[in-house]
Design an enzyme around this catalytic site. Structure first.
Site, PDB file in Angstrom:
ATOM      1  N   SER A 176       0.864  -1.187   0.000  1.00 17.07           N
ATOM      2  CA  SER A 176       0.000   0.000   0.000  1.00 17.07           C
ATOM      3  C   SER A 176       0.895   1.230   0.000  1.00 17.07           C
ATOM      4  O   SER A 176       2.075   1.151   0.382  1.00 17.07           O
ATOM      5  CB  SER A 176      -0.872  -0.001   1.263  1.00 17.07           C
ATOM      6  N   TYR A 235      -1.817  -1.037  10.452  1.00 13.92           N
ATOM      7  CA  TYR A 235      -1.897  -1.314   9.014  1.00 13.92           C
ATOM      8  C   TYR A 235      -0.641  -0.798   8.292  1.00 13.92           C
ATOM      9  O   TYR A 235      -0.013  -1.522   7.503  1.00 13.92           O
ATOM     10  CB  TYR A 235      -3.156  -0.650   8.451  1.00 13.92           C
TER      11      TYR A 235
HETATM   12  P1  NAP Z   1     -11.458  -6.133   0.637  1.00 13.87           P
HETATM   13  O1  NAP Z   1     -12.358  -5.582  -0.422  1.00 13.87           O
HETATM   14  O2  NAP Z   1     -11.865  -6.021   2.058  1.00 13.87           O
HETATM   15  O3  NAP Z   1     -11.171  -7.677   0.291  1.00 13.87           O
HETATM   16  C1  NAP Z   1     -10.288  -8.408   1.109  1.00 13.87           C
HETATM   17  C2  NAP Z   1     -10.167  -9.829   0.605  1.00 13.87           C
HETATM   18  O4  NAP Z   1      -9.231 -10.520   1.434  1.00 13.87           O
HETATM   19  C3  NAP Z   1     -11.463 -10.617   0.674  1.00 13.87           C
HETATM   20  O5  NAP Z   1     -11.472 -11.559  -0.375  1.00 13.87           O
HETATM   21  C4  NAP Z   1     -11.355 -11.326   2.027  1.00 13.87           C
HETATM   22  O6  NAP Z   1     -12.223 -12.469   2.040  1.00 13.87           O
HETATM   23  C5  NAP Z   1      -9.871 -11.672   2.017  1.00 13.87           C
HETATM   24  N1  NAP Z   1      -9.258 -11.894   3.336  1.00 13.87           N
HETATM   25  C6  NAP Z   1      -9.266 -11.072   4.412  1.00 13.87           C
HETATM   26  N2  NAP Z   1      -8.576 -11.629   5.421  1.00 13.87           N
HETATM   27  C7  NAP Z   1      -8.114 -12.829   4.981  1.00 13.87           C
HETATM   28  C8  NAP Z   1      -7.350 -13.874   5.546  1.00 13.87           C
HETATM   29  N3  NAP Z   1      -6.905 -13.810   6.812  1.00 13.87           N
HETATM   30  N4  NAP Z   1      -7.063 -14.955   4.795  1.00 13.87           N
HETATM   31  C9  NAP Z   1      -7.503 -15.030   3.511  1.00 13.87           C
HETATM   32  N5  NAP Z   1      -8.237 -14.085   2.905  1.00 13.87           N
HETATM   33  C10 NAP Z   1      -8.544 -12.999   3.638  1.00 13.87           C
HETATM   34  O7  NAP Z   1     -10.016  -5.467   0.557  1.00 13.87           O
HETATM   35  P2  NAP Z   1      -9.285  -4.687  -0.633  1.00 13.87           P
HETATM   36  O8  NAP Z   1      -9.601  -3.256  -0.510  1.00 13.87           O
HETATM   37  O9  NAP Z   1      -9.510  -5.381  -1.933  1.00 13.87           O
HETATM   38  O10 NAP Z   1      -7.754  -4.891  -0.191  1.00 13.87           O
HETATM   39  C11 NAP Z   1      -6.984  -5.980  -0.692  1.00 13.87           C
HETATM   40  C12 NAP Z   1      -5.513  -5.715  -0.456  1.00 13.87           C
HETATM   41  O11 NAP Z   1      -5.161  -4.466  -1.044  1.00 13.87           O
HETATM   42  C13 NAP Z   1      -5.132  -5.613   1.008  1.00 13.87           C
HETATM   43  O12 NAP Z   1      -3.865  -6.193   1.213  1.00 13.87           O
HETATM   44  C14 NAP Z   1      -5.060  -4.107   1.253  1.00 13.87           C
HETATM   45  O13 NAP Z   1      -4.173  -3.793   2.282  1.00 13.87           O
HETATM   46  C15 NAP Z   1      -4.533  -3.644  -0.084  1.00 13.87           C
HETATM   47  N6  NAP Z   1      -4.820  -2.241  -0.379  1.00 13.87           N
HETATM   48  C16 NAP Z   1      -6.101  -1.818  -0.609  1.00 13.87           C
HETATM   49  C17 NAP Z   1      -6.323  -0.478  -0.931  1.00 13.87           C
HETATM   50  C18 NAP Z   1      -7.697   0.048  -1.286  1.00 13.87           C
HETATM   51  O14 NAP Z   1      -7.810   1.243  -1.557  1.00 13.87           O
HETATM   52  N7  NAP Z   1      -8.735  -0.760  -1.327  1.00 13.87           N
HETATM   53  C19 NAP Z   1      -5.258   0.408  -0.963  1.00 13.87           C
HETATM   54  C20 NAP Z   1      -3.971  -0.055  -0.690  1.00 13.87           C
HETATM   55  C21 NAP Z   1      -3.768  -1.396  -0.413  1.00 13.87           C
HETATM   56  P3  NAP Z   1     -12.674 -13.185   3.434  1.00 13.87           P
HETATM   57  O15 NAP Z   1     -13.060 -12.093   4.373  1.00 13.87           O
HETATM   58  O16 NAP Z   1     -13.787 -14.098   3.048  1.00 13.87           O
HETATM   59  O17 NAP Z   1     -11.466 -13.944   3.882  1.00 13.87           O
END
Ligand code: NAP
Length: 255
Positions: free
Chosen positions: A140, A154
């Site tokens: 991130s 985080y």
């Molecule tokens: P999200 O929409 O909340 O989706 C998270 C995904 O991870 C879901 O499929 C969830 O499914 C799974 N997950 C959560 N905990 C888990 C675990 N312990 N084991 C296996 N699967 C798990 O999140 P997102 O926004 O797409 O973020 C995804 C990644 O991108 C993260 O690493 C986040 O830090 C990074 N990121 C996101 C943003 C943003 O703007 N969205 C920005 C920078 C970085 P289940 O709950 O069913 O396990």
């Protein structure tokens, strides 16, 4: 045009929704066979069915070593090996230090940081057998570059992933495996939407390209890092943020 990755076996963790689903969709669209991983099997299965192209699903908690091993075994059983690991699963509860329960700190570290280590370790024996093995971490901008109140845990976990990567790249190079990271800015996902309309609107206004990112924006960067053309790139980061971290002040943004 990148060399085709059709037929490559890809594991994407956290792929039932959000950025992981976007990464999985980009790889499937380019002909790769994708293992969709999340803790909730039904959601992973629904995503795999949507992707088509032979995508499969498996439930695993990336903070659990036995589950990561089972995830790797299930992928090898389904596809005969593992060529690409996208370690993307992550959580981002927002709590300031004063009110944060130490257990919440541990949970974020266990999923985001230890989960990266465990998934790489579980897939490593299989990646070693691939002639074009790749690891792509989802870090991130928050942590390595920026800060935001409520995200000490985080930010530490996301910066920690890069510390892990910089030593892992030397170890994995011995097997011809590259490891790099994408650093998304604010990407429209279910998880981000939970932060509320005000957050989304203010964020979009603070980005030089004047929009939040799409999951495809991140998927395309991951695809490049997994391509044959990225063979000589390892231990590096690609920021995917519409220029968000560049303006040195509000004045710079609006000049
Ligand atoms: P999200 O929409 O909340 O989706 C998270 C995904 O991870 C879901 O499929 C969830 O499914 C799974 N997950 C959560 N905990 C888990 C675990 N312990 N084991 C296996 N699967 C798990 O999140 P997102 O926004 O797409 O973020 C995804 C990644 O991108 C993260 O690493 C986040 O830090 C990074 N990121 C996101 C943003 C943003 O703007 N969205 C920005 C920078 C970085 P289940 O709950 O069913 O396990």
């Amino acid at each position: 045009m990148l060399t085709s990755i059709a037929g490559r076996a890809v594991v994407v963790t956290g792929a039932s929704k959000g950025i992981g689903k976007g990464i999985a969709r980009v790889f499937a669209r380019h002909g790769a066979r994708v293992m969709v991983v999340s803790r909730t099997l039904a959601e992973a299965q629904a995503c795999a069915a949507e992707l088509g192209n032979g995508a499969r699903a498996c439930a695993a908690d990336v903070s659990d070593w036995a589950a990561c091993q089972a995830m790797a075994a299930a992928t090898v059983e389904a596809f005969g090996g593992i060529d690409i690991l996208c370690a993307n699963a992550g959580v981002f509860p927002q709590t300031k230090i004063e009110s944060m329960d130490p257990a919440e700190w541990d949970e974020v570290m266990a999923t985001n940081l230890k989960g990266s280590f465990l998934t790489v370790k579980a897939c490593l024996p299989h990646l070693k057998k691939s002639d074009q093995a790749r690891v792509v971490l989802t870090s991130s901008i928050t942590g390595p570059i920026t800060g935001f109140p409520g995200w000490t845990h985080y930010g530490a976990s996301k910066a920690g992933q890069l510390g892990f990567m910089r030593t892992a790249c030397i170890e994995l190079a011995n097997f011809g495996i590259t490891i790099n990271a994408v650093l998304p800015g604010n990407i429209v996902t279910e998880g981000l939407a939970d932060l509320g309309a005000d957050y989304l609107e203010t964020m979009a206004a603070s980005i030089p390209l004047k929009r939040l990112g799409s999951v495809d924006d991140v998927g395309n960067a991951a695809l490049f890092l997994a391509s044959a053309e990225a063979a000589y790139i390892t231990g590096q980061t690609i920021v995917v943020d519409g220029g968000q971290v560049q303006p040195e002040s509000l004045e710079a943004l609006n000049a």
